[in-house]
Design a protein around this motif. Structure first.
Motif, short mmCIF file in Angstrom:
data_model
loop_
_atom_site.label_atom_id
_atom_site.label_comp_id
_atom_site.label_asym_id
_atom_site.label_seq_id
_atom_site.Cartn_x
_atom_site.Cartn_y
_atom_site.Cartn_z
N LEU A 1 -7.65 2.61 1.22
CA LEU A 1 -6.62 1.85 0.52
C LEU A 1 -5.21 2.44 0.59
O LEU A 1 -4.24 1.70 0.79
N PRO A 2 -5.03 3.76 0.45
CA PRO A 2 -3.65 4.30 0.48
C PRO A 2 -2.94 4.14 1.83
O PRO A 2 -1.72 4.27 1.90
N GLN A 3 -3.69 3.89 2.89
CA GLN A 3 -3.09 3.79 4.23
C GLN A 3 -2.76 2.33 4.55
O GLN A 3 -3.65 1.52 4.75
N LEU B 1 -4.22 0.50 7.49
CA LEU B 1 -5.63 0.11 7.42
C LEU B 1 -5.83 -1.12 6.53
O LEU B 1 -6.95 -1.39 6.06
N CYS B 2 -4.76 -1.89 6.33
CA CYS B 2 -4.87 -3.07 5.47
C CYS B 2 -5.88 -4.07 6.02
O CYS B 2 -6.51 -4.82 5.26
N TRP B 3 -6.06 -4.10 7.35
CA TRP B 3 -7.05 -5.01 7.95
C TRP B 3 -8.45 -4.68 7.46
O TRP B 3 -9.29 -5.57 7.27
N LEU B 4 -8.71 -3.39 7.27
CA LEU B 4 -10.02 -2.97 6.79
C LEU B 4 -10.23 -3.39 5.34
O LEU B 4 -11.33 -3.80 4.95
N ILE B 5 -9.17 -3.29 4.54
CA ILE B 5 -9.25 -3.73 3.14
C ILE B 5 -9.53 -5.22 3.08
O ILE B 5 -10.39 -5.69 2.32
N TYR B 6 -8.80 -5.98 3.89
CA TYR B 6 -8.99 -7.43 3.92
C TYR B 6 -10.41 -7.80 4.34
O TYR B 6 -11.08 -8.62 3.67
N SER C 1 -3.27 -4.26 -4.49
CA SER C 1 -2.80 -2.88 -4.31
C SER C 1 -2.32 -2.59 -2.90
O SER C 1 -1.67 -1.57 -2.67
N SER C 2 -2.66 -3.45 -1.95
CA SER C 2 -2.22 -3.26 -0.57
C SER C 2 -0.97 -4.11 -0.32
O SER C 2 -1.04 -5.34 -0.35
N ILE C 3 0.15 -3.45 -0.12
CA ILE C 3 1.43 -4.17 0.01
C ILE C 3 1.39 -5.23 1.11
O ILE C 3 1.84 -6.37 0.89
N PRO C 4 0.87 -4.94 2.30
CA PRO C 4 0.84 -5.99 3.33
C PRO C 4 0.03 -7.22 2.93
O PRO C 4 0.29 -8.33 3.41
N LEU C 5 -0.96 -7.03 2.04
CA LEU C 5 -1.82 -8.15 1.64
C LEU C 5 -1.26 -8.95 0.47
O LEU C 5 -1.89 -9.91 0.01
N SER D 1 1.44 -10.69 0.62
CA SER D 1 2.26 -11.77 1.15
C SER D 1 1.62 -13.13 0.86
O SER D 1 0.43 -13.23 0.54
N VAL D 2 2.42 -14.19 1.03
CA VAL D 2 1.94 -15.55 0.78
C VAL D 2 0.80 -15.89 1.73
O VAL D 2 -0.10 -16.68 1.38
N HIS D 3 0.80 -15.32 2.90
CA HIS D 3 -0.22 -15.60 3.90
C HIS D 3 -1.63 -15.35 3.37
O HIS D 3 -2.58 -16.03 3.75
N TYR D 4 -1.77 -14.37 2.48
CA TYR D 4 -3.09 -13.99 1.94
C TYR D 4 -3.32 -14.54 0.53
O TYR D 4 -4.33 -14.21 -0.10
N LEU D 5 -2.41 -15.37 0.01
CA LEU D 5 -2.53 -15.83 -1.37
C LEU D 5 -3.75 -16.72 -1.58
O LEU D 5 -4.43 -16.63 -2.61
N THR D 6 -4.05 -17.59 -0.62
CA THR D 6 -5.21 -18.47 -0.77
C THR D 6 -6.49 -17.67 -0.94
O THR D 6 -7.34 -18.00 -1.79
#
Length: 569
Positions: A130-132, A135-140, A175-179, A181-186
């Motif tokens: 999570l802190p990286q 690695l946001c793709w892995l969190i998603y 908690s993941s800043i890249p996630l 965004s509106v793109h991931y809101l749904t």
């Protein structure tokens, strides 16, 4: 497996370590895509992970510090870390899929525990990653995997055990800043809805509503940020925010529609409007409909809210039973919800998929099933007419399957609710084209006539008739080679159990007659009961539902015992 093992042994010493490891994981991905999960697990992912540990992999999954020091000795920022994270995550997916293949209904306690262990392992992997931000793709991906497993367990009645994991997935998305965004809101709204649903399943509706309101706040915060600077088309972002807001509002309505009435009732006695006598009033006619109009725009959104408010994970389709709340006012709310849903069905077109222009066919079918479950027979038959007209115009297997399932419900009604029923449509009269078409439709009159004929078939002198009609109909449904039009296993289980409960006493008497079995059957004209028993056994075999209920073993044993007695007679 042996061939793959020999290939790895043969080429490991000949290839650079980084290339060998990369190929190892990619072959595992390819095997997983073709559903060779065991091969991917043993010969690829675990083979890759064995370079870090010599003991059992699960032994290091209970401590985050040990986990990090074992699999990431050079820290999670190391260039090899991403491949290791991927292997760990893919390993969990394979384990879960292997459990599903062996025990989809999780009847073995070990299967359930394995699923929970997988969820814990996924959470631990995400916690370290999570802190990286890179690695946001892995969190998603991890949230998707957690959601998939949790939804499966929720259907199996394990909502209390998966709530913490869904909460974790939701917090990770925040908690993941890249996630963010509106793109991931749904997707974030879908996770919020699952958490809220979990609370409702656990009979903690107030927490479900609170979490949904929290979700609304988060969505609004993002909307305010997006209004200042948007990288997407304005119409696209509006649609995303509208859909996310709707999901939260529906979960809020699920509790509010009942609680608002309870609070009102405790303060004053509101003048009551009988939903069955409100057909000639203008919409909104009842407090429930007024709340629907206040919270939702459009028939599709209102209908979705009605379905969610009526849905209850503790309620099965069979046996049908009315709601039994402490307050009569709550029963009135349920009736008002059905009345509102029927009104929406009568005034709106059906569409293949959900949208603002009409009610989706799937939602309409679910509404009819809910009316059956609640013993709202007036609504059931009226809604069935609308839905059947729609289904008759569709050719896809999904709609043919729905048509078959609704037909089975109409055949089961005289068996599960033997009282006489006079069908009168609660839909208000009107001069609309839809109303005129309904009243003048020969097809509608034919459907009504057929349904009433089914009810009249239950006669005191021939109680077997309805049983045979239902049994032969189900048998013909599961005998077709088109698997995608077979009724859901849940309905088939309910139908077989219904048949067994109705036949059990007669069949056990035949079974107890022993060597006089043939004489007993002839004397009491009991051939038809054995025939129904044989049909039940065929349905169980053809539909592969034998492992879903231990009672089915009793059915098979009863048939075997009777056949043995006949042979000995």
């Amino acid at each position: 497996a042996n061939t793959l093992f020999n290939i790895w042994i043969k080429y490991k010493a000949r290839l650079p370590e980084w290339y060998y490891n990369e190929r190892l994981v990619k072959v595992g991905d390819a095997l997983a895509q073709i559903k060779e999960y065991k091969l991917a697990l043993l010969q690829c992912y675990e083979r890759y992970l064995q370079q870090f540990i010599s003991v059992k992999l699960d032994d290091v999954m209970d401590d985050v510090h040990r986990f990090k020091s074992t699999f990431f000795p050079n820290d999670v920022r190391d260039e090899k870390a991403a491949l290791t994270f991927h292997a760990l995550q893919a390993r969990n997916v394979c384990i879960y899929q292997m459990v599903c293949s062996a025990d989809r209904n999780l009847q073995n306690p070990e299967s359930l525990q394995t699923c929970l262990n997988v969820l814990t392992s996924l959470r631990l992997t995400m916690q370290v990653a999570l802190p990286q931000e890179n690695l946001c793709w892995l969190i998603y991906n991890g949230t998707i995997q957690i959601y998939t497993i949790c939804r499966h367990l929720m259907v199996m009645g394990q909502s209390a055990k998966v709530l913490e994991y869904l909460l974790w997935a939701s917090i990770c998305m925040e908690s993941s800043i890249p996630l963010l965004s509106v793109h991931y809101l749904t997707w974030r709204a879908t996770l919020y809805t699952a958490v809220s649903q979990c609370y409702f399943d656990c009979q903690a509706g107030i927490h479900g509503e609170i979490f949904a309101r929290r979700g609304l706040i988060k969505i609004d915060e993002l909307k305010q940020l997006e209004d200042t600077s948007s990288s997407l088309e304005h119409t696209e972002t509006e649609k995303i925010f509208r859909e996310a807001t709707l999901k939260m509002s529906v979960m809020i309505f699920k509790r509010a529609v009942y609680e608002s009435r309870r609070k009102l009732n405790s303060v004053r006695q509101e003048s009551k409007v009988n939903p069955r006598k409100a057909v000639n009033l203008s919409w909104p006619r009842t407090p429930t409909e007024r709340l629907l109009v206040e919270m939702f725009d459009g028939a599709a959104a209102q209908f979705l809210a009605i379905l969610e408010a009526l849905s209850d994970s503790s309620r099965n389709l069979l046996p049908p039973h009315p709601p039994v709340p402490d307050e009569i006012e709550m029963r009135n709310v349920t009736s008002e919800l059905f009345s509102a849903g029927l009104e929406i069905l009568s005034e709106n077109i059906f569409v293949i998929t959900a949208g603002e222009e009409g009610v989706s066919g799937d939602a309409a079918v679910k509404f009819v099933k809910l009316a059956f479950s609640y013993e709202e027979w007036d609504v059931f038959y009226s809604a069935l007419e609308f839905v059947d007209n729609f289904l008759q115009t569709q050719d896809g297997p999904t709609w043919k399957k729905a048509e078959i399932e609704l037909k089975l419900l109409t055949l089961m009604r005289p068996l599960v609710f033997s009282g006489k029923f006079e069908h009168s449509s609660p839909i208000r009269d009107g001069n609309s084209k839809e109303a005129s078409a309904r009243q003048g439709s020969k097809k509608t009159q034919t459907i009504r006539s057929e349904l009433l004929n089914v009810e009249e078939s239950l006669k005191p002198e021939d109680p077997f008739n309805d049983l045979m009609i239902l049994a032969t109909t189900v048998f013909s449904c599961v005998s077709t080679s088109q698997q995608n039009v077979h009724p859901d296993k849940e309905i088939l289980v309910d139908v077989v159990m219904c048949l067994w409960q109705k036949c059990k006493t007669e069949l056990q008497q035949i079974q107890r007659s022993g060597s006089d079995c043939l004489e007993y059957i002839h004397k009491h004209q009991a051939y038809q009961w054995v025939h129904v028993l044989w049909i039940m056994n065929e349905i169980i075999e053809k539909s592969n539902i034998a492992d879903t209920n231990v009672m089915f073993a009793e059915i098979t044993l009863c048939l075997a015992a009777i056949l043995e007695n006949v042979a000995d007679s």
